[in-house]
Design an enzyme around this catalytic site. Structure first.
Site: not given
Ligand code: GLU
Length: 415
Positions: A105, A145
């Site tokens: 993340k 996100d």
């Molecule tokens: N931000 C989204 C999540 O928390 C998607 C993450 C992604 O597509 O890599 O799942």
């Protein structure tokens, strides 16, 4: 009141799972900490000519099952511990959906609502300039996100590709469709959640055609969830809220009007033909389904016993604290835990990576069909585990996800 620390919560949830799985202490210790993290200072030229230095992070939590994967948040209250927690949850999410990916993340401490388009573009590019050595299609793949979107992904793709001297579509997901994005990525998180709600409704004996729904959080995910609840199930959305407050109509909200109103005023509050309702009141409404689609720690030991919904669908990451979890379980609320319920986003991100590798675009129908099959299968795997071990749905999701990561670590010879 001090805010709960999301990473301590993520570790507590893992500790609980380690007991159920009787994990060896060395294995448990590896899983309690991120594998690697990067802290960056990002100087950005602002419109007034001054340079502002933003703080940013990228955490790679565990890559035993594959390259790390996870979004980048732009948020004024971002902290390294939030990013660590979210990176851990991405690890469990990718594993639960059986994607060949680990978890990561990113985050930048900033308020995108106060930045001009030019400043936002320069910040997005500057973030990539700071982290590019650290990410890549087979290392770590960012995505959108909270407060980041496909336009930001487009700038980031462009910046990474410029550094590499060639187009590298696979370095990021959630891109616009015309530059390597996937059909269906925009509402994938909400849609994936709908498939789990549909399966959970069978388990909880809820007739979705007659069901009432309240949604806390009205950003991309909450807004899409509202429309999909009505379109896919014919359910009645009676309340929605955003950071400024909420609106209620017992006969069902006119979602189009609320959307137009929010686009014009930046909030749903006071939209016509609605009654005002606070975020706290919304969570305690007597509805069939409560959808949490905002941020962490909104359902705590202080309000969990007041939740009347039969089902809690966690489209946000980390909305429920461990103390609240125990209360909800005892009260018979069927919880679809976050890293199951909101896994639709990363699942379509994974589809996007697969399409980028083969330079081929799937149709919207193909994406929906494959997403449905992955989400439904994951839901039933978790439900079966919860029955087999006699544990709640979150513990069951952990047991399945962590068990697979541990198996990968063993096979690689890490433990
Ligand atoms: N931000 C989204 C999540 O928390 C998607 C993450 C992604 O597509 O890599 O799942």
């Amino acid at each position: 009141m001090t805010k709960p620390n999301p990473f301590e919560i993520a570790q507590k949830q893992l500790d609980d799972c380690a007991k159920i799985l009787m994990l060896d202490s060395d294995v448990h210790e590896i899983l309690r900490h991120p594998m690697r993290e990067l802290h960056v200072s990002i100087p950005v030229r602002m419109d007034d000519g001054r340079t502002h230095v933003f703080q940013g992070f990228r955490v790679q939590y565990n890559d035993a099952r594959g390259p790390t994967k996870g979004g980048i948040r732009f948020h004024p209250e971002e902290t390294i511990d939030t990013v660590r927690a979210l990176a851990a949850w991405m690890t469990w999410k990718c594993s639960l959906l059986d994607l060949p990916l680990g978890g990561g993340k990113g985050g930048v401490v900033c308020n995108p609502k106060e930045l001009s388009v030019g400043e936002l573009e320069r910040l997005s590019r500057a973030y990539i300039d700071r982290v590019w050595q650290f990410i890549g299609p087979d290392k770590d793949i960012p995505a959108p996100d909270v407060y980041t979107n496909s336009q930001i992904m487009a700038w980031m793709l462009d910046e990474y590709s410029k550094i590499a001297g060639k187009n590298i579509f696979g370095c990021i997901t959630g891109k616009p469709v015309c530059i390597g994005g996937s059909c269906g990525r925009e509402d994938a998180t909400a849609r994936g959640g709908m498939y789990t709600i549909r399966e959970a409704a069978k388990e909880s004996n809820i007739d979705l055609k007659k069901a009432t729904v309240a949604i806390q959080g009205y950003g991309n995910v909450g807004c899409n969830a509202a429309v999909l609840c009505r379109e896919l199930f014919g359910s009645k959305v009676v309340a929605v809220s955003d950071s400024k407050g909420g609106v209620y109509n017992k006969d069902g909200l006119n979602l189009e009007n609320v959307c137009v109103y929010k686009a014009e005023t930046a909030s749903v509050v006071n939209s016509p033909h609605t009654q005002p309702i606070s975020n706290e009141e919304l969570l305690e409404l007597d509805v069939d389904i409560l959808i949490a689609a905002a941020l962490e720690n909104v359902i705590t030991k202080d309000n969990a016993s007041k939740i009347k919904a039969k089902m809690l669908a966690e489209l946000a990451n980390g909305p429920t604290t461990p103390e609240a979890d125990a209360i909800l379980y005892n009260n018979g609320v069927h919880v679809i835990p976050d890293f199951l319920c909101n896994a639709g986003g990363v699942t379509v991100s994974y589809f996007e990576m697969v399409q980028n590798i083969s330079m081929y675009c799937w149709s919207l129908e193909e994406v929906y069909e494959r997403l449905d099959s992955k989400m439904s299968y994951a839901y039933h795997t978790v439900l079966d585990a919860s029955k087999a071990y006699n544990i709640n749905m979150r513990q069951a999701a952990y047991v399945v996800a962590v068990g697979r990561v541990v198996e990968a670590m063993r096979l690689r010879g890490w433990v």
